[in-house]
Design a protein around this motif. Structure first.
Motif, short mmCIF file in Angstrom:
data_model
loop_
_atom_site.label_atom_id
_atom_site.label_comp_id
_atom_site.label_asym_id
_atom_site.label_seq_id
_atom_site.Cartn_x
_atom_site.Cartn_y
_atom_site.Cartn_z
N ARG A 75 0.83 -1.21 0.00
CA ARG A 75 0.00 0.00 0.00
C ARG A 75 0.86 1.26 0.00
O ARG A 75 0.56 2.24 -0.67
CB ARG A 75 -0.94 0.00 1.20
CG ARG A 75 -1.87 -1.18 1.24
CD ARG A 75 -3.23 -0.82 0.67
NE ARG A 75 -3.97 -2.03 0.37
CZ ARG A 75 -4.89 -2.57 1.14
NH1 ARG A 75 -5.16 -2.01 2.29
NH2 ARG A 75 -5.51 -3.66 0.78
N TYR A 76 1.94 1.23 0.80
CA TYR A 76 2.83 2.38 0.85
C TYR A 76 3.44 2.65 -0.53
O TYR A 76 3.46 3.79 -1.00
CB TYR A 76 3.95 2.17 1.88
CG TYR A 76 4.95 3.29 1.89
CD1 TYR A 76 4.71 4.44 2.61
CD2 TYR A 76 6.12 3.20 1.13
CE1 TYR A 76 5.62 5.50 2.59
CE2 TYR A 76 7.03 4.24 1.11
CZ TYR A 76 6.78 5.38 1.84
OH TYR A 76 7.68 6.41 1.82
N ALA A 77 3.94 1.60 -1.16
CA ALA A 77 4.57 1.77 -2.48
C ALA A 77 3.57 2.30 -3.50
O ALA A 77 3.90 3.20 -4.29
CB ALA A 77 5.17 0.45 -2.95
N ASP A 78 2.35 1.76 -3.48
CA ASP A 78 1.32 2.24 -4.42
C ASP A 78 1.01 3.71 -4.19
O ASP A 78 0.94 4.50 -5.13
CB ASP A 78 0.04 1.41 -4.27
CG ASP A 78 0.17 0.00 -4.81
OD1 ASP A 78 1.17 -0.28 -5.51
OD2 ASP A 78 -0.72 -0.82 -4.51
N THR A 79 0.83 4.10 -2.93
CA THR A 79 0.51 5.48 -2.61
C THR A 79 1.66 6.41 -2.96
O THR A 79 1.46 7.50 -3.50
CB THR A 79 0.16 5.61 -1.11
OG1 THR A 79 -0.94 4.75 -0.82
CG2 THR A 79 -0.19 7.03 -0.73
N ASP A 80 2.88 5.97 -2.65
CA ASP A 80 4.06 6.78 -2.96
C ASP A 80 4.20 6.97 -4.46
O ASP A 80 4.49 8.08 -4.94
CB ASP A 80 5.31 6.11 -2.38
CG ASP A 80 6.50 7.03 -2.33
OD1 ASP A 80 6.34 8.21 -1.96
OD2 ASP A 80 7.61 6.58 -2.66
N ASP A 81 3.99 5.91 -5.24
CA ASP A 81 4.08 6.01 -6.70
C ASP A 81 3.01 6.95 -7.27
O ASP A 81 3.28 7.75 -8.16
CB ASP A 81 3.95 4.63 -7.34
CG ASP A 81 5.17 3.76 -7.09
OD1 ASP A 81 6.22 4.29 -6.66
OD2 ASP A 81 5.05 2.53 -7.31
N GLU A 82 1.79 6.85 -6.72
CA GLU A 82 0.71 7.73 -7.17
C GLU A 82 1.03 9.18 -6.86
O GLU A 82 0.80 10.07 -7.68
CB GLU A 82 -0.61 7.33 -6.52
CG GLU A 82 -1.19 6.03 -7.04
CD GLU A 82 -2.41 5.59 -6.25
OE1 GLU A 82 -2.99 6.42 -5.52
OE2 GLU A 82 -2.79 4.42 -6.38
N GLY A 83 1.57 9.42 -5.65
CA GLY A 83 1.93 10.79 -5.27
C GLY A 83 3.03 11.34 -6.15
O GLY A 83 3.00 12.50 -6.56
N ALA A 84 4.02 10.52 -6.43
CA ALA A 84 5.12 10.95 -7.30
C ALA A 84 4.61 11.27 -8.70
O ALA A 84 5.03 12.25 -9.32
CB ALA A 84 6.22 9.87 -7.35
N GLY A 85 3.70 10.43 -9.18
CA GLY A 85 3.12 10.69 -10.51
C GLY A 85 2.32 11.98 -10.54
O GLY A 85 2.41 12.73 -11.52
N ALA A 86 1.58 12.26 -9.49
CA ALA A 86 0.80 13.49 -9.43
C ALA A 86 1.70 14.71 -9.40
O ALA A 86 1.43 15.73 -10.06
CB ALA A 86 -0.12 13.48 -8.20
#
Length: 91
Positions: A75-86
């Motif tokens: 979950r952390y990795a998914d959220t971090d990746d989404e935040g970085a993409g945004a």
């Protein structure tokens, strides 16, 4: 004031540590319980069985902790990746 530092590698290391502890507890619970001929041997055997039971329960608890930590890593990795993409799209 120090900032909060969190990363997926630290969470993964915590999960691996929990799995290792669970494995060691389970292995140590598999003792040899051959009661001897003395009356005190029955008491020692009963105590050994109680300790083994606690280790088995703790092993199960650590296994559950490991599973929760692995889920947190994902979950952390998914959220971090989404935040970085945004952020990348905004900049």
């Amino acid at each position: 004031m120090a900032g909060l530092i969190v990363d997926g590698a630290g969470l993964s290391a915590g999960a691996a540590s929990s799995a290792d502890i669970a494995d060691r507890l389970a292995a140590s619970a598999e003792g040899n319980s051959r009661p001897g001929g003395q009356p005190s041997h029955a008491g020692v055997s009963a105590f050994g069985a109680a300790v083994a039971s606690v280790r088995i329960r703790q092993s199960a608890r650590m296994s559950t902790h490991h599973a929760a930590m692995r889920t947190a890593v994902i979950r952390y990795a998914d959220t971090d990746d989404e935040g970085a993409g945004a952020i990348a799209r905004t900049v």
